[in-house]
Design a protein around this motif. Structure first.
Motif, PDB file in Angstrom:
ATOM      1  N   UNK A 101      10.025   0.528   1.057  1.00  0.00           N
ATOM      2  CA  UNK A 101       9.251   0.484   0.111  1.00  0.00           C
ATOM      3  C   UNK A 101       9.669  -0.478  -0.864  1.00  0.00           C
ATOM      4  N   UNK A 102       8.630  -0.908  -1.580  1.00  0.00           N
ATOM      5  CA  UNK A 102       8.963  -2.124  -2.523  1.00  0.00           C
ATOM      6  C   UNK A 102       9.531  -1.584  -4.008  1.00  0.00           C
ATOM      7  N   UNK A 103      10.739  -2.162  -4.147  1.00  0.00           N
ATOM      8  CA  UNK A 103      11.327  -1.996  -5.669  1.00  0.00           C
ATOM      9  C   UNK A 103      10.391  -2.327  -6.526  1.00  0.00           C
ATOM     10  N   UNK A 104      10.968  -1.926  -7.944  1.00  0.00           N
ATOM     11  CA  UNK A 104      10.342  -2.391  -9.164  1.00  0.00           C
ATOM     12  C   UNK A 104      10.136  -3.872  -9.059  1.00  0.00           C
ATOM     13  N   UNK A 123       0.793  -1.408  -0.107  1.00  0.00           N
ATOM     14  CA  UNK A 123       0.106   0.162   0.075  1.00  0.00           C
ATOM     15  C   UNK A 123       0.752   1.227  -0.011  1.00  0.00           C
ATOM     16  N   UNK A 124       2.182   1.099   0.030  1.00  0.00           N
ATOM     17  CA  UNK A 124       3.080   2.227  -0.123  1.00  0.00           C
ATOM     18  C   UNK A 124       3.980   2.284   0.901  1.00  0.00           C
ATOM     19  N   UNK A 125       4.945   3.178   0.816  1.00  0.00           N
ATOM     20  CA  UNK A 125       6.119   3.102   1.749  1.00  0.00           C
ATOM     21  C   UNK A 125       5.673   3.374   3.322  1.00  0.00           C
ATOM     22  N   UNK A 126       6.645   2.573   3.960  1.00  0.00           N
ATOM     23  CA  UNK A 126       6.307   2.692   5.589  1.00  0.00           C
ATOM     24  C   UNK A 126       7.467   3.085   6.176  1.00  0.00           C
ATOM     25  N   UNK A 127       7.368   3.770   7.329  1.00  0.00           N
ATOM     26  CA  UNK A 127       8.557   4.052   8.260  1.00  0.00           C
ATOM     27  C   UNK A 127       8.674   2.700   9.109  1.00  0.00           C
ATOM     28  N   UNK A 128       9.881   2.639   9.935  1.00  0.00           N
ATOM     29  CA  UNK A 128      10.125   1.549  10.698  1.00  0.00           C
ATOM     30  C   UNK A 128       9.217   1.198  11.552  1.00  0.00           C
TER      31      UNK A 128
END
Length: 129
Positions: A85-88, A37-42
């Motif tokens: 975040x997830x890479x490509x 669902x998108x970037x997340x902080x630790x």
């Protein structure tokens, strides 16, 4: 189900083994799911997965980063900020992660039933020793 004639008896090169090398383990799939669902902080990941220890989350994120499916972005600011975040390449796992989610939702009652049954049997075996 269609099977091919490849010999995976040693597991070397087995596609399932290759996939599980990346996403296998108790926490990696859950971490990947939340990153879809998108970037997340630790600390955001820590809140989303409350049963994981800080050390284990760190180790799992490092492994996912090493495999090239998670990107760690460090922002030099005060206080410092790190986002995952997830890479490509990591995004290519989304269909697998979503299939696991869908299967879990569909069969959650059966999974809970089996888990309860196994806990009950384990408790009985401990009592009978």
């Amino acid at each position: 189900m269609e099977h091919n004639n490849r010999d995976y008896s040693t597991n070397a090169g087995c596609p399932v083994t290759n996939t599980l090398e990346i996403i296998g383990g108790r926490w990696k799939g859950v971490i990947l799911y939340y990153l879809t669902s998108g970037p997340k902080r630790f600390n955001e990941l820590r809140r989303l997965v409350p049963k994981i220890t800080t050390r284990m989350l760190t180790l799992q994120l490092r492994e996912l980063e090493k495999h090239g499916v998670v990107h760690r972005e460090f922002y030099e600011q005060i206080p410092p900020k790190v986002e995952y975040s997830l890479t490509e390449f990591g995004l290519t796992l989304n269909p697998i992660i979503f299939a696991l989610r869908d299967w879990g939702e569909r069969y959650q009652d059966e999974v809970r039933s089996v888990s309860k049954k196994n806990k009950h049997q384990t408790a009985e075996e401990s009592t009978n020793k």
